[in-house]
Design a protein around this motif. Structure first.
Motif, PDB file in Angstrom:
ATOM      1  N   ASP A  87      -1.015 -10.965 -15.974  1.00  0.00           N
ATOM      2  CA  ASP A  87      -1.339 -10.586 -14.598  1.00  0.00           C
ATOM      3  C   ASP A  87      -0.129 -10.000 -13.895  1.00  0.00           C
ATOM      4  O   ASP A  87      -0.235  -9.031 -13.145  1.00  0.00           O
ATOM      5  CB  ASP A  87      -1.858 -11.802 -13.827  1.00  0.00           C
ATOM      6  N   GLN A  88       1.046 -10.588 -14.121  1.00  0.00           N
ATOM      7  CA  GLN A  88       2.268 -10.094 -13.480  1.00  0.00           C
ATOM      8  C   GLN A  88       2.601  -8.679 -13.945  1.00  0.00           C
ATOM      9  O   GLN A  88       2.959  -7.815 -13.141  1.00  0.00           O
ATOM     10  CB  GLN A  88       3.427 -11.036 -13.778  1.00  0.00           C
ATOM     11  N   VAL A  89       2.464  -8.440 -15.265  1.00  0.00           N
ATOM     12  CA  VAL A  89       2.768  -7.104 -15.802  1.00  0.00           C
ATOM     13  C   VAL A  89       1.789  -6.080 -15.251  1.00  0.00           C
ATOM     14  O   VAL A  89       2.183  -5.004 -14.771  1.00  0.00           O
ATOM     15  CB  VAL A  89       2.718  -7.131 -17.340  1.00  0.00           C
ATOM     16  N   LEU A  90       0.483  -6.389 -15.269  1.00  0.00           N
ATOM     17  CA  LEU A  90      -0.517  -5.443 -14.773  1.00  0.00           C
ATOM     18  C   LEU A  90      -0.370  -5.220 -13.276  1.00  0.00           C
ATOM     19  O   LEU A  90      -0.521  -4.097 -12.779  1.00  0.00           O
ATOM     20  CB  LEU A  90      -1.910  -5.965 -15.105  1.00  0.00           C
ATOM     21  N   ASN A  91      -0.063  -6.270 -12.520  1.00  0.00           N
ATOM     22  CA  ASN A  91       0.148  -6.137 -11.070  1.00  0.00           C
ATOM     23  C   ASN A  91       1.312  -5.207 -10.774  1.00  0.00           C
ATOM     24  O   ASN A  91       1.235  -4.353  -9.886  1.00  0.00           O
ATOM     25  CB  ASN A  91       0.380  -7.512 -10.460  1.00  0.00           C
ATOM     26  N   LYS A  92       2.386  -5.357 -11.503  1.00  0.00           N
ATOM     27  CA  LYS A  92       3.567  -4.512 -11.286  1.00  0.00           C
ATOM     28  C   LYS A  92       3.250  -3.051 -11.565  1.00  0.00           C
ATOM     29  O   LYS A  92       3.653  -2.158 -10.818  1.00  0.00           O
ATOM     30  CB  LYS A  92       4.712  -4.986 -12.198  1.00  0.00           C
ATOM     31  N   MET A  93       2.476  -2.784 -12.606  1.00  0.00           N
ATOM     32  CA  MET A  93       2.163  -1.406 -12.971  1.00  0.00           C
ATOM     33  C   MET A  93       1.169  -0.785 -11.996  1.00  0.00           C
ATOM     34  O   MET A  93       1.247   0.407 -11.687  1.00  0.00           O
ATOM     35  CB  MET A  93       1.614  -1.367 -14.393  1.00  0.00           C
ATOM     36  N   ILE A  94       0.217  -1.595 -11.492  1.00  0.00           N
ATOM     37  CA  ILE A  94      -0.762  -1.058 -10.539  1.00  0.00           C
ATOM     38  C   ILE A  94      -0.107  -0.776  -9.197  1.00  0.00           C
ATOM     39  O   ILE A  94      -0.315   0.290  -8.593  1.00  0.00           O
ATOM     40  CB  ILE A  94      -1.943  -2.042 -10.375  1.00  0.00           C
TER      41      ILE A  94
ATOM     42  N   SER B 174       3.100  -0.298  -8.426  1.00  0.00           N
ATOM     43  CA  SER B 174       4.148   0.724  -8.451  1.00  0.00           C
ATOM     44  C   SER B 174       3.585   2.127  -8.628  1.00  0.00           C
ATOM     45  O   SER B 174       4.167   3.097  -8.144  1.00  0.00           O
ATOM     46  CB  SER B 174       5.134   0.439  -9.588  1.00  0.00           C
ATOM     47  N   THR B 175       2.422   2.251  -9.313  1.00  0.00           N
ATOM     48  CA  THR B 175       1.761   3.550  -9.558  1.00  0.00           C
ATOM     49  C   THR B 175       2.725   4.578 -10.143  1.00  0.00           C
ATOM     50  O   THR B 175       2.744   5.731  -9.722  1.00  0.00           O
ATOM     51  CB  THR B 175       1.137   4.118  -8.268  1.00  0.00           C
TER      52      THR B 175
ATOM     53  N   TYR C 196       4.395   4.033 -20.377  1.00  0.00           N
ATOM     54  CA  TYR C 196       3.200   3.251 -20.092  1.00  0.00           C
ATOM     55  C   TYR C 196       2.939   3.316 -18.585  1.00  0.00           C
ATOM     56  O   TYR C 196       3.863   3.234 -17.789  1.00  0.00           O
ATOM     57  CB  TYR C 196       3.371   1.784 -20.510  1.00  0.00           C
ATOM     58  N   TRP C 197       1.674   3.440 -18.204  1.00  0.00           N
ATOM     59  CA  TRP C 197       1.313   3.371 -16.793  1.00  0.00           C
ATOM     60  C   TRP C 197      -0.113   2.840 -16.659  1.00  0.00           C
ATOM     61  O   TRP C 197      -0.908   2.888 -17.609  1.00  0.00           O
ATOM     62  CB  TRP C 197       1.447   4.725 -16.102  1.00  0.00           C
ATOM     63  N   ALA C 198      -0.403   2.322 -15.468  1.00  0.00           N
ATOM     64  CA  ALA C 198      -1.709   1.716 -15.224  1.00  0.00           C
ATOM     65  C   ALA C 198      -2.784   2.788 -15.144  1.00  0.00           C
ATOM     66  O   ALA C 198      -2.570   3.869 -14.583  1.00  0.00           O
ATOM     67  CB  ALA C 198      -1.679   0.899 -13.932  1.00  0.00           C
ATOM     68  N   ASN C 199      -3.922   2.498 -15.715  1.00  0.00           N
ATOM     69  CA  ASN C 199      -5.076   3.389 -15.641  1.00  0.00           C
ATOM     70  C   ASN C 199      -5.719   3.226 -14.266  1.00  0.00           C
ATOM     71  O   ASN C 199      -6.453   2.271 -14.016  1.00  0.00           O
ATOM     72  CB  ASN C 199      -6.062   3.060 -16.759  1.00  0.00           C
ATOM     73  N   LEU C 200      -5.450   4.161 -13.369  1.00  0.00           N
ATOM     74  CA  LEU C 200      -5.942   4.039 -11.997  1.00  0.00           C
ATOM     75  C   LEU C 200      -7.438   4.299 -11.885  1.00  0.00           C
ATOM     76  O   LEU C 200      -8.009   4.132 -10.804  1.00  0.00           O
ATOM     77  CB  LEU C 200      -5.173   5.001 -11.086  1.00  0.00           C
ATOM     78  N   ASP C 201      -8.075   4.718 -12.973  1.00  0.00           N
ATOM     79  CA  ASP C 201      -9.532   4.893 -12.976  1.00  0.00           C
ATOM     80  C   ASP C 201     -10.255   3.626 -13.414  1.00  0.00           C
ATOM     81  O   ASP C 201     -11.459   3.638 -13.629  1.00  0.00           O
ATOM     82  CB  ASP C 201      -9.926   6.051 -13.902  1.00  0.00           C
TER      83      ASP C 201
END
Length: 296
Positions: A82-89, A91-92, A137-142
């Motif tokens: 959750d921490q890793v995904l939160n940081k990536m979402i 920060s965009t 690596y970056w969060a999938n914003l879709d």
């Protein structure tokens, strides 16, 4: 004639002696018994309304019980994923492995690599390889906001990012902001259709120049008509001058015509041939006409 023991409680909690006496009579309490003992029996203690030694304020307070409120939902503790995904979402922006380890304060590359593989399989994180071995690596914003992992990463509770009340308030605020935006856009279009200050200044300057030109022309026309000032001669004087200049023009033209005719007779040629030889240009050839004579 019997004397009863009296109790001296605080002023705000004085006993109603009449009610106590009635209760004592009904329960056949002897005068020797203590009033305090009679008023503190188990039966009267169970029911505040039946206890004559209690004031109306005490009975009201006894009736008022605190309402049982539902316990607030405990916030779920965020896992390392959750921490890793939160940081990536939040920060965009894309991360390489080194930057992501620093941002999440991970202790090893193996742990974060395992998490990234899991998130990539769930299509929550995008991985792309570039030349020279560069990987980002970056969060999938879709991604879907109803995904359980996304909700946990963003600190949601009860399978939702917001409660029904928060959704209702946010929806109302959204509608209000959209109405304000529509009103502002209409005002913007109205202002854009209006000329700017610089355009107005340029237009005013142009109009002032036209007014000045019209005033000068009007003044000159008045002076010309009155025959006053400078070299102006007035209407009559100008007509006389035009007639005089026309007479001189006509006289010179006649002299030239007579000379050309005499020369053509002497050379035994036509006027056209003589004109070509002498390279003479007539007024008629260039569309010049003699003005009519003004009659005064």
């Amino acid at each position: 004639g019997a004397e009863y023991k009296k109790i001296d409680p605080p002023v705000a909690q004085k006993l109603d002696e009449n009610e106590c006496n009635d209760k004592i009579a009904r329960n056949a309490v002897t005068p020797e018994k203590d009033i305090k003992t009679a008023c503190s029996s188990k039966a009267m203690a169970k029911s505040p309304e039946s206890n004559p030694c209690k004031t109306s304020n005490e009975i009201t307070v006894a009736k008022m019980k605190p309402s049982v409120q539902p316990k607030p939902m405990k916030k779920r503790k965020m896992t390392y994923q959750d921490q890793v995904l939160n940081k990536m979402i939040v920060s965009t922006k894309p991360f390489n492995m080194k930057k992501l380890v620093q941002a999440t304060r991970s202790s090893s590359d193996a742990a974060i690599n395992f998490v990234l593989l899991s998130l990539i399989d769930k299509e929550l994180v995008i991985k792309k390889e570039f030349p020279k071995g560069k990987v980002l690596y970056w969060a999938n914003l879709d991604m879907s906001l109803t995904n359980k992992d996304v909700i946990n990463a963003l600190g949601g509770r009860g399978g939702s990012l917001a409660s029904d009340e928060e959704i209702r308030l946010c929806t109302g605020e959204k509608v209000s902001l959209e109405n304000k935006l529509s009103h502002v856009e209409k005002q913007r279009e109205s202002l854009l259709n209006q000329p700017t200050n610089s355009e107005l200044d340029a237009h005013i300057t142009e109009l002032e120049n036209q007014i000045s030109s019209f005033e000068n022309r009007a003044r000159e026309a008045k002076e010309f008509k009155a025959g006053k000032g400078g070299k102006t001669l007035g209407v009559e004087g100008n007509k006389k001058k035009i007639n005089k200049m026309r007479s001189v023009w006509k006289l010179r033209k006649e002299k030239c015509s007579d000379f050309m005719e005499n020369l053509a007779d002497a050379m035994d040629k036509s006027m056209k041939d003589v004109s070509k030889v002498l390279d003479v240009e007539k007024d008629e050839a260039v569309g010049v006409k003699m003005p009519p004579r003004h009659f005064l």
